[in-house]
Design an enzyme around this catalytic site. Structure first.
Site, PDB file in Angstrom:
ATOM      1  N   ASP A  67       1.312  -1.730  -0.106  1.00  0.00           N
ATOM      2  CA  ASP A  67       0.197   0.103  -0.071  1.00  0.00           C
ATOM      3  C   ASP A  67       0.898   1.262  -0.316  1.00  0.00           C
ATOM      4  O   ASP A  67       1.933   1.101   0.304  1.00  0.00           O
ATOM      5  CB  ASP A  67      -1.257   0.147   0.636  1.00  0.00           C
ATOM      6  CG  ASP A  67      -0.209  -0.288   2.481  1.00  0.00           C
ATOM      7  OD1 ASP A  67       0.736   0.092   2.312  1.00  0.00           O
ATOM      8  OD2 ASP A  67      -0.957  -1.052   3.577  1.00  0.00           O
ATOM      9  N   ASN A 136      -7.418  -3.122  14.088  1.00  0.00           N
ATOM     10  CA  ASN A 136      -8.778  -3.261  14.067  1.00  0.00           C
ATOM     11  C   ASN A 136      -9.310  -4.128  13.266  1.00  0.00           C
ATOM     12  O   ASN A 136      -9.760  -4.586  12.314  1.00  0.00           O
ATOM     13  CB  ASN A 136     -10.169  -1.249  12.955  1.00  0.00           C
ATOM     14  CG  ASN A 136      -8.509  -1.083  12.285  1.00  0.00           C
ATOM     15  OD1 ASN A 136      -8.268  -2.206  11.579  1.00  0.00           O
ATOM     16  ND2 ASN A 136      -9.109  -0.269  11.622  1.00  0.00           N
ATOM     17  N   GLU A 143      -9.546  -2.173   5.073  1.00  0.00           N
ATOM     18  CA  GLU A 143     -10.021  -1.768   6.110  1.00  0.00           C
ATOM     19  C   GLU A 143     -11.042  -2.425   6.702  1.00  0.00           C
ATOM     20  O   GLU A 143     -11.897  -3.536   6.145  1.00  0.00           O
ATOM     21  CB  GLU A 143     -11.020  -0.463   6.335  1.00  0.00           C
ATOM     22  CG  GLU A 143      -8.938   0.947   6.486  1.00  0.00           C
ATOM     23  CD  GLU A 143      -8.487   1.289   7.607  1.00  0.00           C
ATOM     24  OE1 GLU A 143      -8.886  -0.282   8.259  1.00  0.00           O
ATOM     25  OE2 GLU A 143      -8.347   2.149   8.273  1.00  0.00           O
TER      26      GLU A 143
HETATM   27  C1  GLP Z   1      -0.060   0.170   8.502  1.00  0.00           C
HETATM   28  C2  GLP Z   1       0.213  -0.534   7.708  1.00  0.00           C
HETATM   29  C3  GLP Z   1      -0.171  -2.416   7.682  1.00  0.00           C
HETATM   30  C4  GLP Z   1       0.488  -2.516   8.965  1.00  0.00           C
HETATM   31  C5  GLP Z   1      -0.609  -1.452  10.163  1.00  0.00           C
HETATM   32  C6  GLP Z   1       0.381  -1.802  11.092  1.00  0.00           C
HETATM   33  O1  GLP Z   1      -1.440   0.252   8.518  1.00  0.00           O
HETATM   34  N1  GLP Z   1      -0.987   0.121   6.096  1.00  0.00           N
HETATM   35  O2  GLP Z   1       0.356  -2.664   6.271  1.00  0.00           O
HETATM   36  O3  GLP Z   1       0.197  -3.863   8.815  1.00  0.00           O
HETATM   37  O4  GLP Z   1      -0.054  -0.469   9.912  1.00  0.00           O
HETATM   38  O5  GLP Z   1       1.239  -1.493  11.851  1.00  0.00           O
HETATM   39  P1  GLP Z   1       1.894  -1.954  12.720  1.00  0.00           P
HETATM   40  O6  GLP Z   1       3.245  -2.541  12.569  1.00  0.00           O
HETATM   41  O7  GLP Z   1       2.415  -0.158  12.806  1.00  0.00           O
HETATM   42  O8  GLP Z   1       1.693  -1.969  13.973  1.00  0.00           O
END
Ligand code: GLP
Length: 260
Positions: A67, A136, A143
């Site tokens: 993404d 979430n 989402e």
């Molecule tokens: C972002 C990314 C996800 C990732 C998530 C969790 O929203 N788009 O791909 O899994 O964060 O992030 P973290 O590892 O910082 O908790």
């Protein structure tokens, strides 16, 4: 799902790095699906270290990130382009021409999404998809209520995701509202998936993903439909699993099987 529970985040990272290293050593021209977020940082560090110390090479690897925020240029310090450059690409021998991220600054983000999906297909699909999980239950930026049949497209971020990611930006207002993300179906089309979750903040989402119903309310639960998913957890992220002892019996100490 193969649920591997490791004592702590460090051990979980090492286990994940072993799987990625094995994939790349066995098939040097692997197509890797890459993820961002804080959870992935120690994994990229570990892989860069193996590149330096053990000669693990990414020279023939092709990569596709999950993404990118809409509206950020690749050189924006909070873009995922920048994150990947700093966290991983500049520390290894990957060919920049073979690294791909969605173009968040494209004039037509939907056209850019369609092109991205086509590029993945042209590369022969993703061999190993790395994944984190949002608090979430999101994967990529899919989402809650994202279609389980979705492909790469524009997604509106929830307030909770924007709040979780606010720490990287100057203020909540500056935290992007939209992203391009590969879809749930794009992720499910990968040959193998490797999801890593560490810390108590992920424990609830982890239960919903592994033991909840398959539901768009928790997009990560769609991974239950995939035949080759490995989930690597630390004790904290595994803390709320109802069948924790069972997973530990099947995979003692996070090993592949009790017979290893
Ligand atoms: C972002 C990314 C996800 C990732 C998530 C969790 O929203 N788009 O791909 O899994 O964060 O992030 P973290 O590892 O910082 O908790």
């Amino acid at each position: 799902m193969k649920v591997l529970i490791l004592p702590d985040a460090q051990a979980a990272t090492r286990r994940a790095a072993d799987i990625v290293s094995r994939t790349v050593s066995a098939t040097p021209d692997s197509v890797l699906g890459l993820a961002t977020g804080g959870t992935m940082l120690p994994l990229y560090d570990a892989l860069a270290q193996r590149h330096r110390d053990e000669g693990l090479s990414f020279a023939k690897v092709t990569s596709f990130n999950l993404d990118e925020y809409i509206g950020l240029t690749p050189d924006h310090p909070c873009s995922y382009h920048h994150y990947m450059q700093e966290a991983f690409f500049r520390h290894v021998d990957i060919d920049p021409a073979r690294t791909h991220l969605p173009k968040g600054d494209a004039a037509d983000p939907q056209a850019a999404s369609d092109d991205y999906e086509a590029l993945i297909e042209k590369a022969g699909g993703i061999d190993l998809q790395l994944l984190g999980i949002g608090q979430n239950g999101h994967i990529g930026f899919n989402e809650p209520t994202a279609s389980l049949g979705s492909r790469t497209r524009i997604k509106t971020l929830t307030e909770s995701t924007r709040r979780a990611n606010q720490k990287y930006f100057d203020s909540f207002d500056e935290t992007p509202r939209y992203a391009i993300t590969t879809g749930v179906a794009t992720i499910l089309a990968s040959h193998k998936c490797l999801l890593i979750a560490t810390g108590t903040a992920k424990a609830r989402a982890v239960v919903d993903m592994i033991e909840g119903p398959v539901s768009a309310a928790c997009p990560a639960s769609a991974l239950q439909l995939h035949a080759r998913v490995t989930v690597i957890l630390d004790e904290a992220a595994a803390g709320e699993l109802h069948l924790k002892e069972y997973y530990e019996t099947v995979h003692p100490g996070g090993r592949d099987s009790a017979f290893d």
